[in-house]
Every structure is written in structure tokens, then in C-alpha cells.
Scaffold this motif. Structure first.
Motif: not given
Lengths: 710, 345
Positions: A277-281, A348
Motif C-alpha cells: 500500500x505504498x503512497x508512492x505508486x 508495512x
């Protein structure tokens, strides 16, 4: 009486015990004086604690502050906001372009399009130099045979309750023959250049239905959205920009493990791993493949033209050996987690996020939740160790207590407000800075409403507001007028554009020209309706609230009736901004260094939940925005952004108010140390770089024992 | 006040039942109360769960500040946090994870219970010291006020307590910080002096004590002011009773009358207040923890609310509910135990 004595005795003893503890505590003076370590320790105050110390997972400013010290990216921005190599020494950007054979099309001479013929025609033109711009860019041309591949397409559709839900559909794709061109630089117009060969409309009416086959039956309601995705997964003309990074050799992670291309690839794969769930995707989604050529060379191939994508490589690189599948399996077994927890265990959940190991200038020592985070300099850093030996981030949630600690010398830096900085301006033992950042404040008009449809009316509303006065009185002079959507300290901003003049008379004249007349009550009226609207903003930001009142008053003076309302942030966003159900808002943007304005200004982004919530629509602006994000040449980009800036300034979808200056204060004893080649040291005053940041040379900072006199 | 009303209702049950066998009545009373409270706990936690989820705003992880985030990406994160499920399903997930101890914070994916436990240990000394200060200071202050009613001391303390009740605690705290730092030049904020790692143990301990002093005094001041008012009026009431007059008429010394006969009866109602202190452990010191940078439970909860970290908010809320219900139960039992009128009838 015993009870009577007890009632007196207990509270008094307690108080005496408490008060005597005072004598055991070191005074602030004792903490600093006679403590040489304090001079090589830097203590910064932060309002909030960090959340997660992992460059691919963090999304808050406290975490990213720590992460930027502990981790290092392939690139970063230099003093002039240009990219420079860190873990990468240098990089080349080239392109590979693919043109599919469109069997439904005919060449201008009427002959059928086949792979061999298409290749032959393009090759001929290239060799003969008959097409401008082809010969000097294209390095080679080849014809690739047809093939087959399968892919999974994600569709976001509302379910029975109207909530969005993801559906994955697997398809098999028959890729037809294609011509591949290798280019020495990225050229977004390469297919347009081929138009004399291809003829008009080569890219239309491509027979997708014959080439893309879903592996299972598709429900009827999904057919249409699925078809809409076809041009994305099999573009007729495909640009694949390619970056070749040469990596720095001999760099170690803080645990001594050698950094190499495998870590870069691992970092990319971790971001794209849906489990993390990376916010950088979104920043890395444009990447098609990452290929390791050798341990110090890595090739990144992108799916499409998107020049800001390279900025994503400023993100810190993770150590593969501590976070790969093997390491995580070991960790979850060591920790003796339950079966349920083992199943969901991923990056995570790893302890790494609370004890990070990177390759940056500082290495992690300790984290006490809501108290402090301690870092120590990396003695083996490839550029040499930093001046400061220890770095602390103390978590002090109140600005007031932060200031008390700052005054006593217990912290070296805190996020001082303009009115706080004011107190230090005349004190010779402090130094203060005030510099432009990337933010600006504005009033945005709902361009969809007929009241604001005319750009001249929006201009008139802007002319009624005295922005210079706002800067002087509202933000104590800590602001600079701004005229457009780019930050002023980037090249993208056109300095020659003049701000709107403060001219209430002129504003009135514009209204009158547009058919509005002042009625008996002093309001502009047309066809029996007065010019009236509601200006809203969010709660919790006193400056915005004041801006709202000032604007209301200024408009009242020219005859425009404005009602104002303040809403709690979540309500403000959900009920008004995201739904487009508002007249005008007071808001601010915090921008980025890249020139891509797609999300905020492109007309396709004006739907609910999107950032062009004012509904700005200008076809020329749309064209420019797309060209800018596809342009890889900085000079050409600059020309385009200046044109876009001017266009938006003329349209005035917002009244651009001012860019707030960020203010900072530091002990004057902290200086920049410059080492000469012969080892001599020179002390210089700290200065903000182009980005407005004073910490660019943080690694050269040191605290002196005495206040220097510059 | 409403709480006291509810307790009175429960007590009357005890009074009626106590005419038969006292011990079994006591057990019945406790079992019935525990059962009632367990049902109440489920209702409270479910209602709280719905309220928290219905409040506007989403966890910051779902709404990251990355403008390039596509709806597809956000949908994936929502699904991972079960946010797209109906509320009762989310509630079931929460109960399951809490029961198995697998509950994780949205913010950093760390287990919730150890996190709360760590903060609880930080908050505990502050809570205990503040409570001790309140109780040891409020009683003498109130008693003397009542004994020397109308005198300078009484008027002075009345004025002071009203002043302290009216002035917000955070404001007093700011003044105290400025004053202590300005005059004495010693650190007051946070749990210990920063950079004391190498000091010797007695110094470390006393340093911790010192850091407790100002925040606990600040947290206690309001309590002292309010409680001493109660003590004073309670004492006055008792001093006007017939048996006090009788004691005086017997020729006992004034001290013997006040501390021997009156005080015990005046204190009776306060015993039950011990139970009601418990929930203060969670929410009692948010403001002071915030101002004094104290890494405690209150701050954990406050920050969880700001970032909509549902698992933390829910669990803290649940613990607070448990403590409140437990507190009222203890009060009821204490009352039944302490008050002779209830036991003997």
C-alpha cells in the motif's frame, strides 16, 4: 489530635519532597556550558511524531524529514533545483518508440499497410532525410514480429450500493507486427513527423476487438468501460522513454552491506507490490520495466511520455537484503507471531520501519515514541561525514513550549511563526531567514457558474482587492505577490507577467460594460438580479478567514454582495469542493518543482473528487499542459510553461493573491563551515537556496562556541 | 451529575434486597451489575464505532497528499483497511482483531495494545501524583474553610477556588512554564530532561520527579478547587447535625468533635468518588500532556483522532468505557460496604 496532624503533615511532606527534586535537575545553563557535545549536536523540534520511517511508505512531514537524512535516492535537487546524481553518478534519457501496423488503414497512395511496407517506407525516409527531425534523432529502425501476451485490467466500478469497487479482468492480446525506432532523445512528435508516410487518421479506427480477447466472459455492463481501456494497453503509437542510470560504486548501507542495482530494482518492486500500500505508486506507475544490466547499471523503461517521472528517483533506496521475502519470513518467525498475523505480515509490519537502515548521511540510533528520534552521522558517507555528530528530532506538540525551549537553548530549530520570528529580528545573537517557498494563496471561482463565466468579471473581482495591503498588514510583509500557477522560484514562472492592478474604479467600469448597473442599495444588478455569491473557506486557518473577510469588504465597496461561511475541513472538502457545489473559495496550493499542472488545471480533471474543482476549461491550456508533461527538454518546457502561465493569468480562474514567505530563526552561533583544499576552515553565514530551504548545506553546519560577527 | 443519579437507582435495589442474607445479596448485586454493564459495554462500543466512522474525514493513509493518487489506488487502500465494508462488518473485524490481539494501527501498522500499554505507563505517574495532590490538599483546605467559616481564611480560599475554577488550566500552565523557566532556568516539559542518559541513577529518578511536579500540579489545581468546595459544604452540613451538638454538649474539645465525630461522617460520600476517578486515566490529561509534551495516553488519543486512526480511537474509547463502568461498579460496592445505613437495615 492525630488526624488533624496527619491532615497537615501529609500534604506538606509531599510538597517538600516534590520541591526538593528541583535541586537535582541541571539548569539550562549547565546543560550547554561545560558540555562540548552540545556543540556537535543538533536538536530540532517537531509538532508531531514520525509515523513510519520507510521512504516508500511514509506520507507525513516528520517521517520524511528523518527519512531524508537516513536514506538517499539516486538523484536529488541541487542548489538551483536541477537534478544531480547521488547514488547515481549520471544518467541518459533516450527513447524507444513503437508503431503498430494498422491493417485497417491504407497508405496515402492507396496501398494496404503491411509490416514490411511500413518498415520500408519509414526506413527509406530516414536514410534519405526527407522527413525533418527524423535523421538526427533516430538511431535505428527495426521491424518486430507479431506476438501474444496476456494482461490483467483493473476497472473501478460502482457496486450495488454505489460504492466504487475494483474488478480485475484478464485478457489475451494479439500484438500485431510493429516498427520499433530507437531515438537518441525523447521526441513527443515522432509519430506526427511520420504523417507524410502514414497519411491522415492512421491512429484512429484500430481494430482492438479483433486483437484483445477477454479470457472469461465479460458481463455486459463491463464491456464499455473495458473497451475504453484498450487504447491504454495497446497503443498504436507507443513512446517508451528510457533512463539509463550509472550507479555510484563503493557505497555501503549503514550495516555495511554494499549498495547495488539490485536494491534499486527491489525498491521499485516494493512500491508496486499491492500488499505494501505504498503512497508512492502513482509516481512509479509509469514504469514499464526495470532491467539490471550489471551491478552498477540499471535501465528504466517507461510506458509513456511523462517527463516528471524522473523526479521520483529522488526517493530513498531501500536495502534489499533486510526487506526481501527471505528477511521478512525470518522476521515473522523470530517474532513468534500468530498464524493470522503471519498471513498478513508484510513490509508495512516490519520492525525496519521503526529502526531504518539506509545509506544516507545519518544513521538511525533510537526512537522514543512522542519523545524524540536520535540519528548519528554516517562516518563512511561517500562525500565525507557531516559536521554535526548527533541529530535529534524532539517532539513538542505546542508552538509555545517549543519557543520556550528554543530561547533556553534546549533546541536549535523550530517552525517559528512570522510573529515569533519578529521577536528575534533585532537580537544580535540570532539569525533569521525569510524566503519564498512553493506555496501560494488564492481565491478560486467556480468557473461553471454563469456568474463567473466571463473572464473579464473574474478580472474585475481581482482588481477590487488590494493585495499589497493584505501582505503588509495580514502577514507582516512575509508574502510576495504572485500572478500564476507556478512557484516563483522555478523557471516555470514567467517573471514578466504583471499582477492585476488594484483599481476599484476600473473594476466597476468592467461590470458596467458587462451590463451590470448599480441599484438603489448600491449593489450591481442585471435583469432584476443582484450580483451576489457566497465565499467559503475551511476552519482552522485564521489567515484564510481574514482573507475572506477582506475580500468580502473589498467587493462590497465596488457593489458586489458577498456572503461568507467557514466549514470544518472534512465538510468543506466533501460537501463543497469535491462536489463542485460552491461559488468561490479561499484556498492555497503547495506546489512541486515539476512543471506538470495536469491534476489542477486540465479540463479532464474537473470531475467530482478531482483537483480542478473550479472547473477551468481552456482547450489551448489543455494542449499546453499535455505537451509540458511529455516534453523532456528543459528549455522547450520553459517556453511552454511561460505560455501556460500567461494564458491562465489572462483567464483569471483564480484571483492569485500572494506566495507566503517561510520564516525561520536560528542561533547565530550555527554557521556554514567551508573547507579549503589545504584543510583550512572558513565560517560563512547560512543562506537559503533557491527552493527557500536553509538546510541544503545542513551537513556543513556547525555550532561555534561564540557568536560570530557577520 | 447524571452518573450519580443512575447510581442512586442501582443502590435502592441493594437497599431492598439487603433485608435478607447480606452476603448472598451482595453477590447477587455484583453479578447483576456486572451483567448489566457488559451489555451496556457492547452497546456503547457499537454506538461509538458508528459515531467515529460517521464523522467526516478519512484516515490520512486513505487520503494521502499525493495528487497523482488515482481512485483505483485509493480503492485498494480502503479495501485493505476494510473501509468499504458495511459498518457492522467493520465492527466485527475490530472486535475480532481486538480479541485476538492482532489489532493494528492504520498509522504505522504497529499492534495497538502494546502501544497503548507503553503510553499508559507514561501517563500513570502523572495521574497518580495529580490524584494524590487533589485528595491530600482538598481535604485540609475544605475542612479548615468549614471550621473557620466566614473568616479571612475561608473567604480567601473561596475566592481562590473560584478563581482557579474559572481560569482555564492551559493558560495557567503557560504562565507556570514561563515563570519556572524564566526564574529558575530548569526544564519543565516532557517526561525527563533531554540528554540525561549519562547521569547517575538518583539524579535520573529525581529528574523524573521534577518533570512530574509542574504538570501534575497544573492537572490537580482544578480538582483541588472543586473538591475542596465539596468538602467544605459537606463538613458544614455535618457540623450542623444534632450529634455534633451533642458531642459539644458532652464537653469534648473542639478538635475531638471535628476530627473524631464529624469528619468521618462528612467523608463518607467521597469514598464512592474513588471509583469515578478511573476513567480520568484516559481522557483526564489530554491538555496537559499536549502542553507539557508528555508522551501519554491522552496525546496518543488526541493524535489518533486528528489522523482518524480508527483502531486506536476505538480501542481507547473501549478502555475508557470499561474503566467508567468498572468505576461506577466500584463506587456502588464501596457505598454498600461503607455506609452503615445500607448494610444494617
Amino acid at each position: 489530635m492525630f488526624v488533624k496532624r496527619l491532615l497537615l503533615f501529609i500534604p506538606l511532606t509531599l510538597v517538600i519532597f516534590l520541591v526538593q527534586s528541583y535541586f537535582w535537575v541541571p539548569t539550562y545553563e549547565n546543560q550547554a556550558a561545560g558540555n562540548p557535545d552540545r556543540l556537535v549536536t543538533y536538536i530540532e523540534a517537531s509538532i508531531g511524531d514520525a509515523k513510519i520511517l520507510n521512504p516508500i511508505l511514509n506520507a507525513d512531514s516528520a517521517s520524511s524529514n528523518i527519512v531524508s537524512h537516513v536514506f538517499e535516492g539516486l538523484l536529488d535537487l541541487d542548489e538551483d533545483l536541477k537534478l544531480r546524481g547521488r547514488l547515481a553518478i549520471d544518467w541518459q534519457i533516450t527513447e524507444r518508440a513503437y508503431l503498430l501496423v494498422n491493417p485497417h488503414h491504407r497508405f496515402p497512395d492507396g496501398t494496404e499497410v503491411t509490416g514490411a511496407k511500413l518498415f520500408q517506407k519509414i526506413h527509406q525516409a530516414w536514410k534519405a532525410g526527407t522527413i525533418e527531425g527524423l535523421q538526427d534523432r533516430v538511431q535505428s529502425i527495426e521491424l518486430l514480429p507479431s506476438g501474444k501476451r496476456s494482461e490483467s485490467i483493473s476497472l473501478l466500478l460502482p457496486n450495488a450500493e454505489g460504492k466504487p469497487q475494483l474488478k480485475d479482468i484478464s485478457v489475451t492480446i494479439d500484438v500485431p507486427e510493429r516498427v520499433a525506432l530507437t531515438l537518441s532523445e525523447v521526441d513527443q512528435d515522432v509519430f506526427d513527423r511520420l504523417q507524410p508516410i502514414l497519411g491522415e487518421r492512421y491512429f484512429e479506427h484500430f481494430p482492438y476487438d479483433k486483437l484483445i480477447h477477454p479470457q472469461a466472459a465479460v458481463p455486459q455492463e463491463l464491456e464499455e468501460p473495458l473497451r475504453a481501456k484498450f487504447p491504454d494497453i495497446l497503443p498504436v503509437g507507443e513512446h517508451n522513454p528510457t533512463i539509463l542510470f550509472h550507479l555510484r560504486q563503493g557505497v555501503n548501507f549503514h550495516d555495511g552491506h554494499v549498495f547495488d542495482a539490485g536494491d534499486v530494482k527491489f525498491t521499485y518492486e516494493s512500491i508496486m507490490n499491492p500488499k505494501n500500500l505504498s503512497p508512492r505508486t502513482p509516481d512509479f506507475e509509469p514504469i514499464k520495466t526495470v532491467e539490471i544490466l550489471d551491478p552498477s547499471t540499471i535501465k528504466i523503461i517507461y510506458k509513456r511520455l511523462y517527463s516528471p517521472a524522473i523526479n521520483a528517483w529522488t526517493m530513498g533506496i531501500l536495502p534489499e537484503h533486510l526487506l526481501n521475502e527471505e528477511a521478512l519470513t525470518r522476521e515473522k518467525q523470530d517474532r513468534g507471531l500468530s498464524e493470522e498475523a503471519q498471513k498478513t505480515f508484510g513490509m508495512r509490519e516490519s520492525r525496519f520501519n521503526r529502526h531504518p537502515i539506509g545509506s544516507g548521511r545519518f544513521q538511525f540510533v533510537e526512537w522514543q515514541g512522542d519523545e524524540f528520534i536520535h540519528l548519528r552521522r554516517n562516518e563512511n558517507y561517500w562525500e565525507g561525514p557531516a559536521q554535526y555528530q548527533d541529530y535529534f528530532m524532539r517532539i513538542i506538540p505546542e508552538l509555545f513550549t517549543q519557543e520556550v525551549e528554543f530561547r533556553t537553548g534546549a533546541i536549535d530549530f523550530y517552525g517559528a511563526q512570522p510573529h515569533q520570528v519578529d521577536r528575534y529580528k533585532n537580537d544580535p545573537t540570532y539569525q533569521w531567514f525569510s524566503s519564498l517557498g512553493f506555496a501560494y494563496n488564492y481565491i478560486g471561482y467556480n468557473n461553471r457558474k454563469p456568474l463567473f463565466a466571463d473572464p473579464m468579471i473574474r478580472t474585475a473581482l481581482g482588481m477590487a482587492i488590494n493585495v499589497d495591503e493584505i501582505i503588509t498588514y495580514l502577514v507582516y510583509g512575509e508574502g510576495k505577490r504572485t500572478t500564476g500557477p507556478y512557484p516563483q522560484n522555478t523557471e516555470w514562472y514567467d517573471q514578466s507577467i504583471q499582477p492585476l492592478p488594484y483599481d476599484p474604479q476600473g473594476a466597476r467600469a468592467i461590470f458596467e460594460k458587462a451590463g451590470w448597473t448599480l441599484n438603489r442599495d448600491g449593489w450591481f444588478e442585471k435583469g432584476g438580479k443582484i450580483f451576489e455569491f457566497t465565499l467559503i473557506t475551511n476552519n482552522g486557518n485564521p489567515i484564510r478567514k481574514n482573507l475572506m473577510t477582506i475580500a468580502q469588504n473589498a467587493w462590497k465597496k465596488i457593489g458586489v454582495k458577498v456572503n461568507t461561511q467557514v466549514f470544518e475541513w472534512a465538510v468543506f472538502l466533501n460537501d463543497f469542493v469535491n462536489t463542485g457545489d460552491f461559488d468561490a473559495v479561499v484556498l492555497g496550493w503547495s506546489m512541486n518543482i515539476d512543471p506538470d499542472l495536469y491534476q489542477i488545471w486540465h479540463s479532464s480533471q474537473a470531475g467530482p473528487q478531482q483537483l480542478n474543482f473550479v472547473g477551468y476549461k481552456n482547450s489551448r491550456a489543455d494542449e499546453l499542459i499535455v505537451r509540458i508533461r511529455q516534453e523532456y527538454n528543459r528549455d522547450r518546457q520553459e517556453e511552454l510553461t511561460h505560455e501556460l502561465h500567461r494564458l491562465i493569468h489572462e483567464d483569471q480562474p483564480y484571483t492569485f493573491l500572494y506566495a507566503p514567505l517561510s520564516t525561520r530563526v536560528l542561533d547565530k552561533k550555527i554557521v556554514l563551515v567551508q573547507k579549503g583544499s589545504d584543510g583550512t576552515e572558513q565560517f560563512k553565514k547560512i543562506y537559503p537556496t533557491k527552493s527557500g530551504d536553509i538546510t541544503f548545506y545542513f551537513h556543513k553546519w556547525r555550532k561555534l562556541e561564540l557568536t560570530p560577527d557577520f | 451529575m447524571a452518573k450519580i443519579g443512575v447510581d442512586a437507582g442501582l443502590l435502592s435495589d441493594a437497599v431492598i434486597g439487603s433485608s435478607r442474607d447480606n452476603r448472598s445479596t451482595m453477590w447477587n448485586f455484583i453479578v447483576r451489575n456486572v451483567a448489566q454493564r457488559l451489555i451496556l459495554l457492547v452497546i456503547v462500543s457499537f454506538v461509538a464505532h458508528s459515531f467515529i466512522h460517521l464523522a467526516p474525514g478519512e484516515p490520512s493513509e486513505v487520503d494521502p497528499m499525493n495528487p497523482r493518487m488515482k481512485p483505483e489506488d485509493i480503492a485498494k487502500i480502503r479495501a485493505a483497511f476494510h473501509l468499504d465494508e458495511p459498518l457492522y462488518v467493520q465492527y466485527a473485524y475490530w472486535i475480532r482483531d481486538l480479541a485476538t490481539g492482532e489489532l493494528k494501527s492504520f498509522k504505522d501498522s504497529q499492534p495497538v495494545l502494546p502501544k497503548i500499554w507503553d503510553r499508559f505507563l507514561n501517563s500513570l505517574p502523572l495521574f497518580i501524583l495529580a490524584t494524590i495532590l487533589v485528595w491530600t490538599w482538598a481535604f485540609p483546605t475544605g475542612i479548615y474553610g468549614a471550621v473557620f467559616r466566614g473568616g479571612m481564611y475561608d473567604r480567601g480560599t473561596v475566592l481562590l477556588s473560584y478563581a482557579l475554577i474559572s481560569v482555564p488550566g492551559f493558560f495557567l500552565s503557560y504562565l507556570a512554564i514561563l515563570w519556572v523557566v524564566g526564574w529558575f532556568g530548569v526544564p519543565v516539559i516532557s517526561i525527563k530532561t533531554f540528554g540525561m542518559e549519562h547521569a547517575e541513577l538518583p539524579y535520573k529518578i529525581m529528574d523524573r520527579v521534577w518533570h512530574l511536579v509542574i504538570p501534575s500540579i497544573m492537572a490537580a489545581i482544578g480538582g483541588i478547587a472543586i473538591l475542596s468546595r465539596y468538602v467544605r459544604s459537606q463538613m458544614l452540613e455535618v457540623l450542623g447535625q444534632d450529634y455534633v451538638r451533642t458531642a459539644r454538649a458532652k464537653g469534648l474539645t473542639e478538635d475531638a468533635v471535628i476530627y473524631g465525630h464529624a469528619l468521618g461522617n462528612a467523608l463518607l460520600p467521597f469514598v464512592t468518588m474513588f471509583g469515578l476517578l478511573l476513567p480520568g486515566l484516559i481522557g483526564g490529561s489530554v491538555i496537559f500532556e499536549q502542553i507539557f509534551a508528555w508522551p501519554g495516553l491522552g496525546r496518543l488519543g488526541y493524535e489518533a483522532i486528528l489522523s482518524r486512526d480508527f483502531p486506536i480511537i476505538m480501542t481507547l474509547n473501549f478502555i475508557a468505557a470499561v474503566l467508567t463502568l468498572l468505576g461506577t461498579l466500584i463506587s456502588d460496592i464501596l457505598y454498600a460496604v461503607v455506609d452503615p445505613r445500607i448494610r444494617l437495615h
